[in-house]
Design a protein around this motif. Sequence first.
Motif, PDB file in Angstrom:
ATOM      1  N   MET A 107      -8.289  16.745  17.221  1.00 25.24           N
ATOM      2  CA  MET A 107      -8.724  15.958  18.023  1.00 25.24           C
ATOM      3  C   MET A 107      -8.279  14.400  17.452  1.00 25.24           C
ATOM      4  O   MET A 107      -8.109  13.639  18.195  1.00 25.24           O
ATOM      5  CB  MET A 107     -10.369  15.820  18.285  1.00 25.24           C
ATOM      6  N   THR A 108      -8.268  14.321  16.179  1.00 22.78           N
ATOM      7  CA  THR A 108      -7.697  13.339  15.603  1.00 22.78           C
ATOM      8  C   THR A 108      -6.237  12.945  16.002  1.00 22.78           C
ATOM      9  O   THR A 108      -5.628  11.935  16.359  1.00 22.78           O
ATOM     10  CB  THR A 108      -7.786  12.954  14.070  1.00 22.78           C
ATOM     11  N   GLU A 109      -5.590  13.981  15.588  1.00 17.63           N
ATOM     12  CA  GLU A 109      -4.246  14.085  15.976  1.00 17.63           C
ATOM     13  C   GLU A 109      -3.871  13.735  17.312  1.00 17.63           C
ATOM     14  O   GLU A 109      -2.649  12.923  17.769  1.00 17.63           O
ATOM     15  CB  GLU A 109      -3.404  15.481  15.646  1.00 17.63           C
ATOM     16  N   ALA A 110      -4.519  14.515  18.485  1.00 16.98           N
ATOM     17  CA  ALA A 110      -4.250  14.358  19.860  1.00 16.98           C
ATOM     18  C   ALA A 110      -4.626  12.915  20.004  1.00 16.98           C
ATOM     19  O   ALA A 110      -3.846  12.395  20.938  1.00 16.98           O
ATOM     20  CB  ALA A 110      -5.219  15.346  20.511  1.00 16.98           C
ATOM     21  N   TYR A 111      -5.733  12.388  19.637  1.00 15.78           N
ATOM     22  CA  TYR A 111      -5.992  10.736  19.970  1.00 15.78           C
ATOM     23  C   TYR A 111      -5.130   9.816  19.665  1.00 15.78           C
ATOM     24  O   TYR A 111      -4.580   8.895  20.218  1.00 15.78           O
ATOM     25  CB  TYR A 111      -7.337  10.406  19.336  1.00 15.78           C
ATOM     26  N   ALA A 112      -4.363  10.050  18.222  1.00 14.79           N
ATOM     27  CA  ALA A 112      -3.330   9.296  17.770  1.00 14.79           C
ATOM     28  C   ALA A 112      -2.227   9.627  18.584  1.00 14.79           C
ATOM     29  O   ALA A 112      -1.373   8.519  19.007  1.00 14.79           O
ATOM     30  CB  ALA A 112      -2.897   9.781  16.267  1.00 14.79           C
ATOM     31  N   LEU A 113      -1.898  10.762  19.219  1.00 13.11           N
ATOM     32  CA  LEU A 113      -0.500  10.920  19.943  1.00 13.11           C
ATOM     33  C   LEU A 113      -0.716  10.169  21.042  1.00 13.11           C
ATOM     34  O   LEU A 113       0.135   9.503  21.836  1.00 13.11           O
ATOM     35  CB  LEU A 113      -0.191  12.352  20.452  1.00 13.11           C
ATOM     36  N   LEU A 114      -2.036  10.087  21.817  1.00 16.71           N
ATOM     37  CA  LEU A 114      -2.308   9.747  23.105  1.00 16.71           C
ATOM     38  C   LEU A 114      -2.392   8.030  22.938  1.00 16.71           C
ATOM     39  O   LEU A 114      -1.868   7.387  23.784  1.00 16.71           O
ATOM     40  CB  LEU A 114      -3.874   9.967  23.499  1.00 16.71           C
ATOM     41  N   LYS A 115      -2.845   7.543  21.931  1.00 12.08           N
ATOM     42  CA  LYS A 115      -2.891   6.160  21.657  1.00 12.08           C
ATOM     43  C   LYS A 115      -1.527   5.328  21.531  1.00 12.08           C
ATOM     44  O   LYS A 115      -1.234   4.301  22.077  1.00 12.08           O
ATOM     45  CB  LYS A 115      -3.660   5.778  20.411  1.00 12.08           C
ATOM     46  N   LYS A 116      -0.606   6.158  20.809  1.00 16.97           N
ATOM     47  CA  LYS A 116       0.773   5.886  20.594  1.00 16.97           C
ATOM     48  C   LYS A 116       1.428   5.889  21.940  1.00 16.97           C
ATOM     49  O   LYS A 116       2.172   4.929  22.311  1.00 16.97           O
ATOM     50  CB  LYS A 116       1.524   6.866  19.785  1.00 16.97           C
ATOM     51  N   MET A 132     -13.695   4.825  20.025  1.00 14.09           N
ATOM     52  CA  MET A 132     -13.890   3.620  19.325  1.00 14.09           C
ATOM     53  C   MET A 132     -13.525   3.691  17.774  1.00 14.09           C
ATOM     54  O   MET A 132     -12.928   2.768  17.077  1.00 14.09           O
ATOM     55  CB  MET A 132     -15.044   3.068  19.288  1.00 14.09           C
ATOM     56  N   ASN A 133     -13.967   5.011  17.152  1.00 11.53           N
ATOM     57  CA  ASN A 133     -13.486   5.262  15.706  1.00 11.53           C
ATOM     58  C   ASN A 133     -11.891   5.044  15.640  1.00 11.53           C
ATOM     59  O   ASN A 133     -11.342   4.377  14.733  1.00 11.53           O
ATOM     60  CB  ASN A 133     -14.040   6.529  15.290  1.00 11.53           C
ATOM     61  N   VAL A 134     -11.328   5.862  16.528  1.00  9.41           N
ATOM     62  CA  VAL A 134      -9.737   5.764  16.443  1.00  9.41           C
ATOM     63  C   VAL A 134      -9.232   4.409  16.605  1.00  9.41           C
ATOM     64  O   VAL A 134      -8.354   3.944  15.922  1.00  9.41           O
ATOM     65  CB  VAL A 134      -9.041   6.753  17.591  1.00  9.41           C
ATOM     66  N   ASN A 135      -9.682   3.723  17.758  1.00  9.25           N
ATOM     67  CA  ASN A 135      -9.393   2.351  17.972  1.00  9.25           C
ATOM     68  C   ASN A 135      -9.651   1.417  16.730  1.00  9.25           C
ATOM     69  O   ASN A 135      -8.821   0.598  16.522  1.00  9.25           O
ATOM     70  CB  ASN A 135      -9.987   1.831  19.215  1.00  9.25           C
ATOM     71  N   GLU A 136     -10.712   1.595  16.051  1.00  7.40           N
ATOM     72  CA  GLU A 136     -11.265   0.743  14.946  1.00  7.40           C
ATOM     73  C   GLU A 136     -10.168   0.847  13.715  1.00  7.40           C
ATOM     74  O   GLU A 136      -9.546   0.016  12.915  1.00  7.40           O
ATOM     75  CB  GLU A 136     -12.309   0.849  14.495  1.00  7.40           C
ATOM     76  N   VAL A 137      -9.812   2.191  13.572  1.00 12.41           N
ATOM     77  CA  VAL A 137      -9.022   2.472  12.514  1.00 12.41           C
ATOM     78  C   VAL A 137      -7.643   1.973  12.639  1.00 12.41           C
ATOM     79  O   VAL A 137      -6.683   1.584  12.023  1.00 12.41           O
ATOM     80  CB  VAL A 137      -8.935   4.002  12.144  1.00 12.41           C
TER      81      VAL A 137
END
Length: 466
Positions: free
Chosen positions: A44-53, A104-109
């Motif tokens: 999920m962390t990987e998928a979120y990073a791809l999505l945010k990018k 929000m964890n992903v956004n904050e990091v």
Amino acid sequence: MAEFRIEQDALGQIAVPAEQLWGAQTQRALEHFAIGREKFPPEMTEAYALLKKACARANAALGRLDEARARLIESACDEILSGAHAAQFPLPVWISGSGTQFNMNVNEVISNLCCRASGTPLGGKAPVHPNDHANLSQSSNDTFPAATHIAAVLGVTRRLTPALETLRDALAARARDWADIVKIGRTHLQDATPLTLGQEWSGFAALLDDNLERIGDALKGTFRLTTGGTAVGTGVNAPPGFAEAATMEIVALTSHPFVVAPNKFAAQGSHDALVALSGALRVLAGSLKKIADDIRFLACGPRAGIAELILPANEPGSSIMPGKVNPTQVEALTMIALQVSANDVAIGMGGAGGRLQMNAYKPLIAHNLLQSIGLLADGCACFRRHLVEGVRPNAARIAENVERSLALATALVPILGYDKASTLAHHAAANDLSLREAALALDFVSAEDFDRLVDPRKMLGPDRRD
């Protein structure tokens, strides 16, 4: 004593460990959701990073985000994708049903990685703000299901499908190797007409072929993304064309044919595509359990059981019985099958739990689905390496079972009729005779006719009767 920095959010101030890259909302979640040991999976962390990018690129292309901030966000996402900051995503699965705290964890990091890169204080939210920039044109309600879809597609295509294909190939190789070994069939766990060991194992391989097709069909629904739906599916606060632009960026990053969900109200209010994929995984789990259970049954023994198969001796099987070897790979795979089936129950119930414009079981669905994908991939790989590639037929036992089988009387039905052939089989069983001995004792056929008519190889299919 640990050092802290004070961060501010909509609810006021909160102390955050100074060295951590997460912020106020993640810290509040850690304090308010100290539940269980299940953490969000790295997929999920990987998928979120791809999505945010992808979203940063789309926002820049549409003029919503300046190029400098977009590049900083992309660079931060690349750092996350490298795995360098895995410890910065500590949240349990059991949080808000929307997954807001994880978003929000992903956004904050991302925000704090941008602060670090720019030489500004952690928690300062400059030059990249977690909400205004990292979450621009987005909501937890659309990003969490989109990320789950991305993670599921990557998990199936990168891990499960290759593991399933190599297991299928190993089973098919065994079927070819054993094409000429005639054995007794079994229905209702009782002796039945013959087949070859190769035919039996070809059925195992074909089951996995069917499952690969079924999973591929189910995967099509997960290519539809909710990106751009924002809070309720209307796309409020997202510019026109954002959904399409962000989705095309995801396609470029993953090389998978993702598309914009045709109706985001359906896609955000329900997660039927994920439920369907889980259902396909449950069917696979059932097929794997059948294969493993059949192998366990045929290998039971080695002296007091069927013992038609000899399994690899991978480890001692008992702490008290010397020389005992157990079918441990079978046991592991069948436990996985039950866990995947249980996960599917939870996913189905969660999928049915959508209310109006949002389903509030998102983390449950994501956790169980990704666990099922990972367990099945690992289980298939272990079962292939440590059992299928080392299993051997017990040729002497197989031949003995064929010779003593009463089901061979089926070959005499066209000559004797069903009733007389049945009398022959019952006479052999009652007097512990072979079928040949019983036929001669009852004077039903001559020895020459029995040997000509009762040939197990002629019973393997309609093309082998002559």
